[in-house]
Design a protein around this motif. Structure first.
Motif, PDB file in Angstrom:
ATOM      1  N   PHE A  45       0.816  -1.204   0.000  1.00  0.00           N
ATOM      2  CA  PHE A  45       0.000   0.000   0.000  1.00  0.00           C
ATOM      3  C   PHE A  45       0.857   1.265   0.000  1.00  0.00           C
ATOM      4  O   PHE A  45       0.554   2.228  -0.699  1.00  0.00           O
ATOM      5  CB  PHE A  45      -0.971   0.015   1.181  1.00  0.00           C
ATOM      6  N   LYS A  46       1.928   1.273   0.769  1.00  0.00           N
ATOM      7  CA  LYS A  46       2.806   2.448   0.778  1.00  0.00           C
ATOM      8  C   LYS A  46       3.513   2.602  -0.561  1.00  0.00           C
ATOM      9  O   LYS A  46       3.595   3.699  -1.109  1.00  0.00           O
ATOM     10  CB  LYS A  46       3.826   2.336   1.900  1.00  0.00           C
ATOM     11  N   GLY A  47       4.032   1.495  -1.093  1.00  0.00           N
ATOM     12  CA  GLY A  47       4.707   1.546  -2.389  1.00  0.00           C
ATOM     13  C   GLY A  47       3.753   1.877  -3.523  1.00  0.00           C
ATOM     14  O   GLY A  47       4.112   2.590  -4.470  1.00  0.00           O
ATOM     15  N   GLY A  48       2.520   1.374  -3.456  1.00  0.00           N
ATOM     16  CA  GLY A  48       1.530   1.670  -4.488  1.00  0.00           C
ATOM     17  C   GLY A  48       1.167   3.140  -4.528  1.00  0.00           C
ATOM     18  O   GLY A  48       1.050   3.737  -5.607  1.00  0.00           O
ATOM     19  N   ALA A  49       0.982   3.744  -3.359  1.00  0.00           N
ATOM     20  CA  ALA A  49       0.658   5.171  -3.316  1.00  0.00           C
ATOM     21  C   ALA A  49       1.822   6.003  -3.838  1.00  0.00           C
ATOM     22  O   ALA A  49       1.628   6.956  -4.602  1.00  0.00           O
ATOM     23  CB  ALA A  49       0.298   5.590  -1.898  1.00  0.00           C
TER      24      ALA A  49
END
Length: 112
Positions: A45-49
């Motif tokens: 989720f952090k990398g996707g954002a």
């Protein structure tokens, strides 16, 4: 001669028998983690954002769509960190309760 012992090595490190120095084990963070699936979703989720924010213009020029999807991704990341990763990985929970008189009370819990 001293009766004191040296402290144990930090997590992920092992003491070398010949010189007493610390050497890092060759384990990745998923092998060391107590909940690898929670850690995987935290990173996703952090990398996707971040990837959406940096590379979104390569896919579309619609700023409003990128903004909305990025905010939704960050909201899911926040929810995951607050409710799942925080509890499973580090043992922290927190929430806000509104009393009858309208005041707020923040409640923090931590695992022993």
């Amino acid at each position: 001669m001293s009766q004191f012992q040296s402290p144990p090595p930090p997590a992920g490190f092992a003491e070398s028998p010949q010189d007493g120095s610390f050497q890092q084990n060759q384990q990745n963070m998923f092998q060391v983690s107590s909940h690898p699936l929670a850690l995987l979703f935290l990173i996703l989720f952090k990398g996707g954002a971040l990837a959406l924010y940096l590379l979104g213009n390569f896919f579309t020029n619609n700023f409003i769509l990128l903004f909305v999807v990025c905010v939704l991704t960050l909201a899911v990341d926040f929810w995951t960190v607050k409710n799942i990763s925080g509890r499973l990985l580090v043992g922290l929970r927190w929430w806000n309760e509104v009393r009858e008189d309208g005041t707020n009370e923040w409640i923090f819990e931590s695992r022993d």
